[in-house]
Write an enzyme that holds these catalytic residues in place. Structure first.
Site, short mmCIF file in Angstrom:
data_model
loop_
_atom_site.label_atom_id
_atom_site.label_comp_id
_atom_site.label_asym_id
_atom_site.label_seq_id
_atom_site.Cartn_x
_atom_site.Cartn_y
_atom_site.Cartn_z
N LYS A 223 -103.37 -4.97 -17.05
CA LYS A 223 -103.12 -3.55 -16.11
C LYS A 223 -103.41 -2.52 -16.85
O LYS A 223 -103.78 -2.09 -18.09
CB LYS A 223 -101.45 -3.79 -15.86
CG LYS A 223 -101.12 -4.90 -14.91
CD LYS A 223 -99.79 -4.65 -14.46
CE LYS A 223 -99.38 -6.03 -13.31
NZ LYS A 223 -98.18 -6.25 -13.05
N ARG A 257 -96.37 -13.70 -16.88
CA ARG A 257 -97.41 -13.78 -15.99
C ARG A 257 -98.67 -13.31 -16.60
O ARG A 257 -98.91 -12.27 -17.00
CB ARG A 257 -97.11 -12.93 -14.76
CG ARG A 257 -98.04 -13.35 -13.53
CD ARG A 257 -97.48 -12.49 -12.42
NE ARG A 257 -98.41 -12.45 -11.25
CZ ARG A 257 -99.56 -11.85 -10.87
NH1 ARG A 257 -99.99 -10.97 -11.72
NH2 ARG A 257 -100.28 -12.42 -10.00
C1 PT1 Z 1 -96.19 -8.68 -11.55
C2 PT1 Z 1 -97.36 -8.78 -10.76
C3 PT1 Z 1 -97.08 -9.85 -9.49
N1 PT1 Z 1 -98.37 -8.27 -10.58
C4 PT1 Z 1 -94.85 -10.35 -10.17
N2 PT1 Z 1 -96.07 -10.86 -9.42
C5 PT1 Z 1 -99.45 -8.23 -9.76
N3 PT1 Z 1 -93.85 -11.10 -10.18
C6 PT1 Z 1 -99.25 -9.19 -8.77
C7 PT1 Z 1 -102.45 -1.83 -12.63
O1 PT1 Z 1 -101.72 -0.95 -13.08
O2 PT1 Z 1 -96.29 -7.81 -12.35
N4 PT1 Z 1 -95.09 -9.38 -11.31
N5 PT1 Z 1 -98.10 -9.97 -8.57
C8 PT1 Z 1 -100.68 -7.50 -10.04
N6 PT1 Z 1 -100.40 -6.19 -9.46
C9 PT1 Z 1 -100.99 -5.14 -10.27
C10 PT1 Z 1 -100.31 -3.81 -10.34
C11 PT1 Z 1 -102.37 -5.31 -11.01
C12 PT1 Z 1 -100.84 -2.95 -11.28
C13 PT1 Z 1 -102.83 -4.31 -11.81
C14 PT1 Z 1 -101.99 -3.24 -11.84
O3 PT1 Z 1 -103.62 -1.93 -13.26
#
Ligand code: PT1
Length: 279
Positions: A223, A257
């Site tokens: 992230k 995850r």
């Molecule tokens: C997470 C999650 C998810 N993240 C759960 N499910 C994502 N339970 C999708 C960035 O800042 O943390 N927990 N499902 C992916 N979402 C992101 C959010 C991807 C922020 C990248 C960023 O780069």
């Protein structure tokens, strides 16, 4: 004791930490966008993650990275359902569906999904009732705003207290709707409407979430909070992601995850051994 029990009779013992491998079937996922859109590629990736030690396969058809646009029910169903059926046809893996839509939850579980992973914590219309009716585990995540705009000046007086209060309220709402506490997982939602400083503060205080007495899921893989500290592109963020996975285990997380299953599984096992003894 201490196990999630799916409506299909599969169970996931959480007396030691577990690895959730990510499978995004979105053309615009932030790190592997479009790579697994072809069913054969996706199924091969699932096979690889299971071989490498994934305990859960998280299948999602809506990108929720910052800036992502909403997707229609039809589009999400067409991305996710054939893949869940495909995984189910070839393995007995614990499958979670990363969705906020009640209809997708219903169809995914009918196709063999074991768990609902909802970044909106069952706040969409009908989602709470649907999840309760499906009698299968749920992960409740904190998000401030919506993906498209969540990174536009997120503000908290006390990020830890507010995220905790939000999750407590969602756990209460779920209990009211008839979901068993033993079927719930909580997630502070790293990167979902938080500045770098807020993400770091939240992580530093991960242990505070143990007072809810529920398994904690942490998703930080590749992230932008890592990119912001190290100033490196997404494809170079694995080592730092693994460091954070180890820290999360030290701070009491039960599920990590990740995109990088083998490397994360090793780190998690080792950190858990230090924290809790071996075997
Ligand atoms: C997470 C999650 C998810 N993240 C759960 N499910 C994502 N339970 C999708 C960035 O800042 O943390 N927990 N499902 C992916 N979402 C992101 C959010 C991807 C922020 C990248 C960023 O780069």
């Amino acid at each position: 004791m201490n196990a999630l029990a799916s409506c299909h009779g599969r169970s996931l013992n959480l007396s030691h930490p577990r690895i959730m491998g990510i499978l995004n079937v979105t053309p615009d996922s932030f790190s592997d966008g479009g790579r697994f859109l072809k069913p054969d590629d996706a199924l091969r990736q699932v096979e690889k993650m299971l071989t490498e030690g994934a305990d859960i396969i998280d299948i999602g058809g809506e990108s929720t990275r910052p800036g992502a646009e909403a997707v229609s029910v039809e589009e999400e169903l067409s991305r996710v359902i054939p893949l869940i059926e495909g995984v189910r046809a070839q393995s007995d893996a614990f499958i979670s569906v990363d969705t906020s839509k009640a209809v997708v939850m219903r169809e995914a579980v009918a196709a063999g999904a074991d768990m609902i992973n909802d970044v909106r914590a069952l706040r969409e219309p009908g989602a709470l009732e649907m999840a309760a009716g499906l009698k299968t585990p749920v992960c409740l995540m904190h998000m401030h705003g919506e993906p498209r705009s969540m990174q536009h000046r997120p503000y908290y007086q006390d990020v830890v207290a507010e995220v905790k209060a939000f999750l407590e309220a969602r756990v209460d709402a779920c209990e009211q709707a008839g979901i068993d506490r033993k079927q719930m997982v909580i997630d502070p939602g790293f990167g979902f409407g938080k500045t770098l400083e807020q993400n770091l503060t939240l992580f530093r205080h991960l242990q505070d979430f143990q007072s809810l007495e529920l398994p904690i899921l942490v998703g930080v893989s590749r992230k932008s909070m890592i990119g912001a500290v190290l100033d490196i592109p997404v494809q170079e963020r694995m080592p730092a992601s693994i460091a954070l996975a180890g820290l999360a285990i030290w701070l009491g997380a039960s599920i990590i995850r990740t995109h990088d299953v083998r490397e994360t599984a090793d780190a998690v096992k080792m950190c858990h051994a230090v924290a809790n003894g071996y075997p």
